[in-house]
Write a protein that holds these residues in place. Structure first.
Motif, PDB file in Angstrom:
ATOM      1  N   GLY A  48      91.178 136.752  69.659  1.00  0.00           N
ATOM      2  CA  GLY A  48      90.263 136.727  68.521  1.00  0.00           C
ATOM      3  C   GLY A  48      88.822 136.391  68.865  1.00  0.00           C
ATOM      4  O   GLY A  48      88.001 136.210  67.976  1.00  0.00           O
ATOM      5  N   LYS A  49      88.511 136.276  70.141  1.00  0.00           N
ATOM      6  CA  LYS A  49      87.156 135.918  70.554  1.00  0.00           C
ATOM      7  C   LYS A  49      86.580 136.949  71.526  1.00  0.00           C
ATOM      8  O   LYS A  49      87.157 137.229  72.570  1.00  0.00           O
ATOM      9  CB  LYS A  49      87.141 134.557  71.225  1.00  0.00           C
ATOM     10  CG  LYS A  49      85.731 134.106  71.616  1.00  0.00           C
ATOM     11  CD  LYS A  49      85.719 132.835  72.445  1.00  0.00           C
ATOM     12  CE  LYS A  49      86.248 131.674  71.678  1.00  0.00           C
ATOM     13  NZ  LYS A  49      86.174 130.415  72.443  1.00  0.00           N
ATOM     14  N   PHE A  50      85.434 137.505  71.126  1.00  0.00           N
ATOM     15  CA  PHE A  50      84.666 138.374  72.006  1.00  0.00           C
ATOM     16  C   PHE A  50      83.600 137.529  72.683  1.00  0.00           C
ATOM     17  O   PHE A  50      82.961 136.697  72.034  1.00  0.00           O
ATOM     18  CB  PHE A  50      83.957 139.479  71.209  1.00  0.00           C
ATOM     19  CG  PHE A  50      84.880 140.525  70.664  1.00  0.00           C
ATOM     20  CD1 PHE A  50      85.204 141.644  71.419  1.00  0.00           C
ATOM     21  CD2 PHE A  50      85.415 140.400  69.393  1.00  0.00           C
ATOM     22  CE1 PHE A  50      86.043 142.613  70.914  1.00  0.00           C
ATOM     23  CE2 PHE A  50      86.254 141.370  68.879  1.00  0.00           C
ATOM     24  CZ  PHE A  50      86.569 142.478  69.643  1.00  0.00           C
ATOM     25  N   VAL A  51      83.405 137.748  73.960  1.00  0.00           N
ATOM     26  CA  VAL A  51      82.345 137.069  74.686  1.00  0.00           C
ATOM     27  C   VAL A  51      81.485 138.131  75.359  1.00  0.00           C
ATOM     28  O   VAL A  51      82.001 139.011  76.044  1.00  0.00           O
ATOM     29  CB  VAL A  51      82.901 136.093  75.745  1.00  0.00           C
ATOM     30  CG1 VAL A  51      81.772 135.476  76.564  1.00  0.00           C
ATOM     31  CG2 VAL A  51      83.741 135.014  75.088  1.00  0.00           C
ATOM     32  N   ILE A  52      80.179 138.038  75.113  1.00  0.00           N
ATOM     33  CA  ILE A  52      79.222 138.916  75.783  1.00  0.00           C
ATOM     34  C   ILE A  52      78.321 138.026  76.621  1.00  0.00           C
ATOM     35  O   ILE A  52      77.701 137.096  76.104  1.00  0.00           O
ATOM     36  CB  ILE A  52      78.374 139.721  74.781  1.00  0.00           C
ATOM     37  CG1 ILE A  52      79.270 140.588  73.893  1.00  0.00           C
ATOM     38  CG2 ILE A  52      77.343 140.572  75.512  1.00  0.00           C
ATOM     39  CD1 ILE A  52      78.521 141.316  72.783  1.00  0.00           C
ATOM     40  N   ALA A  53      78.275 138.299  77.911  1.00  0.00           N
ATOM     41  CA  ALA A  53      77.397 137.567  78.818  1.00  0.00           C
ATOM     42  C   ALA A  53      76.258 138.492  79.224  1.00  0.00           C
ATOM     43  O   ALA A  53      76.499 139.601  79.700  1.00  0.00           O
ATOM     44  CB  ALA A  53      78.163 137.103  80.044  1.00  0.00           C
TER      45      ALA A  53
END
Length: 164
Positions: free
Chosen positions: A112-117
């Protein structure tokens, strides 16, 4: 908690991923030293960037971290989420020093978590003028197989919730 094992695994996957690091130098294995130009480590809501990672390979084929430099993430001022026709677009805006460039973003999804670096390059000089440059990075999230519901987005440690 930071784990060298997770760091090494993340580095290999991020360094080897053409889609995520298309403009980066390739990963090189030479004389039992694996050199990875950049890697992103996600621990909970914290995102970190590292560069110039060197892993040495022992006789059994196992890798150990020999060298690593701390990298930096771009300063994000705002994050906009736009949903249209089943697509989720993220627009991250911020400011960077004139002495760095914005590197290609890395995107991950879990539970349920998107991470964009969005990492920055190494400064081009130790002495830098005090000019700042606005930047924008647009990213499409892969939500095709996800059910409707609540999701979290983290962009360089800026957190935002949204509903599909």
């Amino acid at each position: 908690m930071f784990s060298w094992k997770n760091f090494a695994i993340a580095g290999v996957f991020m360094g080897c991923s053409h889609a995520l690091w298309a403009e980066q130098a390739p990963v090189v294995l030479r004389d039992n030293v694996l050199t990875i130009p950049g890697a992103v480590v996600v621990e909970g809501d914290t995102v970190s960037h590292y560069r110039n990672i060197e892993l040495t390979q022992d006789a059994a084929g196992r890798f150990t971290i020999a060298a690593v430099e701390d990298g930096s993430l771009a300063n994000i001022e705002s994050v906009e989420i736009q949903q249209e026709a089943g697509s989720v677009e993220v627009l991250a805006k911020g400011y960077r020093s004139a002495c760095v460039s914005i590197l290609p973003e890395a995107v991950s999804y879990q539970d349920g978590k998107f991470v964009i670096a969005i990492p920055e390059s190494k400064p081009t000089s130790e002495v830098c003028i005090l000019a700042v440059v606005m930047f924008e990075v647009a990213t499409t999230l892969d939500t095709d197989d996800l059910p409707a519901g609540e999701y979290t987005l983290v962009v360089n440690n800026v957190k935002k919730d949204f509903t599909l």
